[in-house]
Scaffold this motif. Structure first.
Motif, PDB file in Angstrom:
ATOM      1  N   HIS A  43       0.849  -1.198   0.000  1.00 38.01           N
ATOM      2  CA  HIS A  43       0.000   0.000   0.000  1.00 38.01           C
ATOM      3  C   HIS A  43       0.877   1.238   0.000  1.00 38.01           C
ATOM      4  CE1 HIS A  43      -0.976   3.314   2.785  1.00 38.01           C
ATOM      5  NE2 HIS A  43      -2.189   3.285   2.285  1.00 38.01           N
ATOM      6  N   TYR A  44       0.338   2.325  -0.548  1.00 39.69           N
ATOM      7  CA  TYR A  44       1.049   3.603  -0.402  1.00 39.69           C
ATOM      8  C   TYR A  44       0.073   4.759  -0.431  1.00 39.69           C
ATOM      9  CZ  TYR A  44       1.172   6.609  -4.643  1.00 39.69           C
ATOM     10  OH  TYR A  44       0.894   7.517  -5.638  1.00 39.69           O
ATOM     11  N   ILE A  45       0.535   5.874   0.133  1.00 44.39           N
ATOM     12  CA  ILE A  45      -0.087   7.164  -0.105  1.00 44.39           C
ATOM     13  C   ILE A  45       1.035   8.118  -0.483  1.00 44.39           C
ATOM     14  CG2 ILE A  45       0.011   7.854   2.339  1.00 44.39           C
ATOM     15  CD1 ILE A  45      -2.600   9.438   1.790  1.00 44.39           C
ATOM     16  N   GLY A  46       0.849   8.879  -1.555  1.00 37.14           N
ATOM     17  CA  GLY A  46       1.832   9.853  -1.983  1.00 37.14           C
ATOM     18  C   GLY A  46       1.485  11.229  -1.453  1.00 37.14           C
ATOM     19  N   LEU A  47       2.458  11.916  -0.880  1.00 33.74           N
ATOM     20  CA  LEU A  47       2.209  13.214  -0.255  1.00 33.74           C
ATOM     21  C   LEU A  47       3.218  14.251  -0.726  1.00 33.74           C
ATOM     22  CD1 LEU A  47       1.718  11.879   3.374  1.00 33.74           C
ATOM     23  CD2 LEU A  47      -0.093  12.572   1.796  1.00 33.74           C
ATOM     24  N   GLU A  48       2.710  15.407  -1.103  1.00 35.65           N
ATOM     25  CA  GLU A  48       3.601  16.526  -1.388  1.00 35.65           C
ATOM     26  C   GLU A  48       4.211  17.052  -0.086  1.00 35.65           C
ATOM     27  OE1 GLU A  48       1.992  18.824  -5.360  1.00 35.65           O
ATOM     28  OE2 GLU A  48       1.369  19.561  -3.400  1.00 35.65           O
ATOM     29  N   ILE A  49       5.392  17.595  -0.196  1.00 31.17           N
ATOM     30  CA  ILE A  49       6.041  18.266   0.930  1.00 31.17           C
ATOM     31  C   ILE A  49       5.752  19.748   0.724  1.00 31.17           C
ATOM     32  CG2 ILE A  49       8.234  18.644   2.116  1.00 31.17           C
ATOM     33  CD1 ILE A  49       9.171  16.050   0.540  1.00 31.17           C
ATOM     34  N   SER A  50       4.668  20.199   1.350  1.00 33.08           N
ATOM     35  CA  SER A  50       4.101  21.478   0.933  1.00 33.08           C
ATOM     36  C   SER A  50       4.020  22.533   2.020  1.00 33.08           C
ATOM     37  CB  SER A  50       2.685  21.252   0.373  1.00 33.08           C
ATOM     38  OG  SER A  50       1.858  20.643   1.344  1.00 33.08           O
ATOM     39  N   GLY A  51       4.438  22.205   3.229  1.00 34.08           N
ATOM     40  CA  GLY A  51       4.348  23.182   4.302  1.00 34.08           C
ATOM     41  C   GLY A  51       4.038  22.490   5.614  1.00 34.08           C
ATOM     42  N   ASP A  88       5.685  23.726  -7.342  1.00 33.50           N
ATOM     43  CA  ASP A  88       6.153  24.959  -6.706  1.00 33.50           C
ATOM     44  C   ASP A  88       5.885  25.021  -5.206  1.00 33.50           C
ATOM     45  OD1 ASP A  88       7.233  26.076  -9.041  1.00 33.50           O
ATOM     46  OD2 ASP A  88       5.276  26.819  -9.664  1.00 33.50           O
ATOM     47  N   LYS A  89       5.898  23.875  -4.531  1.00 35.54           N
ATOM     48  CA  LYS A  89       5.731  23.883  -3.093  1.00 35.54           C
ATOM     49  C   LYS A  89       6.995  24.390  -2.411  1.00 35.54           C
ATOM     50  CE  LYS A  89       1.611  22.273  -3.445  1.00 35.54           C
ATOM     51  NZ  LYS A  89       0.452  23.133  -3.197  1.00 35.54           N
ATOM     52  N   LEU A  90       6.814  25.030  -1.268  1.00 32.09           N
ATOM     53  CA  LEU A  90       7.929  25.650  -0.527  1.00 32.09           C
ATOM     54  C   LEU A  90       8.746  26.548  -1.451  1.00 32.09           C
ATOM     55  CD1 LEU A  90       9.106  22.733   1.805  1.00 32.09           C
ATOM     56  CD2 LEU A  90       7.466  24.568   2.273  1.00 32.09           C
ATOM     57  N   GLY A  91       8.023  27.264  -2.301  1.00 30.27           N
ATOM     58  CA  GLY A  91       8.665  28.211  -3.208  1.00 30.27           C
ATOM     59  C   GLY A  91       9.466  27.564  -4.320  1.00 30.27           C
ATOM     60  N   GLY A  92       9.276  26.264  -4.534  1.00 32.34           N
ATOM     61  CA  GLY A  92      10.058  25.576  -5.560  1.00 32.34           C
ATOM     62  C   GLY A  92      11.530  25.460  -5.203  1.00 32.34           C
ATOM     63  N   ASP A  93      11.836  25.593  -3.916  1.00 33.45           N
ATOM     64  CA  ASP A  93      13.219  25.520  -3.441  1.00 33.45           C
ATOM     65  C   ASP A  93      13.565  24.052  -3.191  1.00 33.45           C
ATOM     66  OD1 ASP A  93      15.550  25.450  -1.826  1.00 33.45           O
ATOM     67  OD2 ASP A  93      15.123  27.445  -1.017  1.00 33.45           O
ATOM     68  N   TRP A  94      14.373  23.479  -4.108  1.00 35.39           N
ATOM     69  CA  TRP A  94      14.658  22.044  -4.045  1.00 35.39           C
ATOM     70  C   TRP A  94      15.334  21.656  -2.740  1.00 35.39           C
ATOM     71  CZ3 TRP A  94      13.058  17.783  -6.163  1.00 35.39           C
ATOM     72  CH2 TRP A  94      13.836  16.619  -6.046  1.00 35.39           C
ATOM     73  N   LEU A 357       9.911  25.184   7.077  1.00 35.92           N
ATOM     74  CA  LEU A 357       8.575  25.045   6.518  1.00 35.92           C
ATOM     75  C   LEU A 357       7.852  26.387   6.362  1.00 35.92           C
ATOM     76  CD1 LEU A 357       7.503  21.703   8.160  1.00 35.92           C
ATOM     77  CD2 LEU A 357       8.093  22.146   5.807  1.00 35.92           C
ATOM     78  N   GLY A 358       8.505  27.471   6.738  1.00 32.81           N
ATOM     79  CA  GLY A 358       8.004  28.776   6.339  1.00 32.81           C
ATOM     80  C   GLY A 358       6.869  29.323   7.135  1.00 32.81           C
TER      81      GLY A 358
END
Length: 359
Positions: A43-51, A88-94, A357-358
């Motif tokens: 099983h999986y859930i995919g999550l953005e690292i967004s804040g 463009d999450k977290l300002g697109g800062d890799w 995380l801003g």
């Protein structure tokens, strides 16, 4: 004879997968067949690292992760760093995205012990076939079909996007193949890409995943549709979900108890209104999950204390005006703080967490 992990009854496994906050299983028959033939499905859930993480992104997701672990699944939280960059999450800062992934991993492991955590970067580095698979998948999909899935990114189809953002859904579907999954899981806003994968995978000779979608917890503000989906009801749910883009309507798991209380006490909760009521939803999906009941304390002149043994009883009294919004809010505040406290202690102990995380 069903294959089951030691000590877990086959019917109990199905019950755990279908347990709220699950809203949809595609399909129930395929889920049953999977659990009858595979001892530890993937099983999986995919999550953005967004804040910063909040009740919707950690607690609601975390409850479902606990269910999958108990049901004997090999459960993975996929931290989609590449997808976060594309969107463009977290300002697109890799660099910031990669550093923030550590905090996400710590939070999910704390809230849902027994899970595995993987990043997109790690998956792609060890899977040289990944980009070939993505190209093969894209050959089976039209551009209009891709555009219709953009709501998984919180994007409108008519937005002016960078070309790279159009490959986001193609990568998300290819992740399912690369992780060799039996079951793909996400919020209801992720449904379209899972249905796309289920449609295309058989045409490529790939295993079609079972799909499970959980409820989207609304933010604390009044619900409002913003044109994120062509279906009006789904649009309202996606547009109104708890999101860091609406900080006053979001209960972050790192916030101190007094801030949680302030936000909840000012939440949208009109007397007698039960549809899309965020405080009732927190009671339903969090308070009753934690305690199996909700205790409301109030002066005798307002009816005295009352204990609700089911959400249906609570909703009925609220609809009929027998429970005041402020009494409901006060009953929910303590439970929310109790639920998030273990993760809050870990995250706030590291000074870099809020800076990265801003907030």
């Amino acid at each position: 004879m069903a294959i089951t992990p030691e000590g877990v009854d086959a019917e109990r496994r199905i019950e755990l997968v279908e347990r709220p906050p699950t809203e949809e299983v595609v399909t129930h028959e395929e889920l049953r067949e999977l659990l009858e033939t595979v001892e530890r499905p993937r099983h999986y859930i995919g999550l953005e690292i967004s804040g910063p993480l909040h009740l919707g992104s950690l607690v609601i997701v975390g409850y479902k992760l606990r269910d999958f672990v108990e049901a004997g699944f090999r459960t993975t939280v996929f931290l989609a760093d590449w997808h976060s960059y594309l969107n463009d999450k977290l300002g697109g800062d890799w660099d910031r995205i990669r550093r923030a992934a550590r905090y996400y991993a710590d939070a999910y492991r704390t809230f849902a012990p027994g899970i595995e955590v993987e990043t997109g970067s790690d998956l792609y580095a060890r899977t040289p076939e990944y980009w070939e698979w993505m190209v093969r998948f894209s050959k089976k999909v039209t551009l209009p079909r891709v555009v219709r899935t953009l709501t998984i990114m919180g994007r409108r189809a008519e937005e002016s996007l960078e070309f790279a953002q159009y490959i986001y859904p193609l990568m998300q579907a290819t992740d399912i193949k690369a992780l060799d999954l039996d079951l793909a899981h996400g919020g209801m806003d992720q449904r379209k890409v899972h249905m796309l994968a289920r449609d295309v995978f058989p045409r490529l000779g790939w295993r079609k995943p079972v799909a499970v979608h959980h409820h989207l917890l609304p933010g604390l503000q009044a619900p409002r549709a913003e044109g994120l989906d062509e279906d009006s009801q789904m649009d309202l749910r996606i547009s109104s979900k708890m999101s860091k883009s609406k900080p006053e309507g979001t209960l972050y798991v790192h916030e101190p108890p007094e801030v949680v209380e302030r936000k909840l006490m000012s939440a949208w909760c009109p007397q007698g209104v039960v549809d899309n009521n965020p405080v009732l939803e927190i009671a339903k999906y969090i308070a009753f999950r934690e305690r199996g009941e909700l205790r409301v304390e109030r002066p005798s002149k307002y009816g005295g204390d009352v204990v609700y043994g089911s959400y249906e009883e609570l909703e009925r009294d609220f609809r009929e005006g027998k429970l005041h919004p402020m009494d409901l809010k006060r009953a929910v505040v303590g439970i929310v703080n109790e639920v998030i406290d273990p993760v809050r202690r870990i995250l706030t102990a590291d000074e870099d967490y809020l800076r990265i995380l801003g907030t």
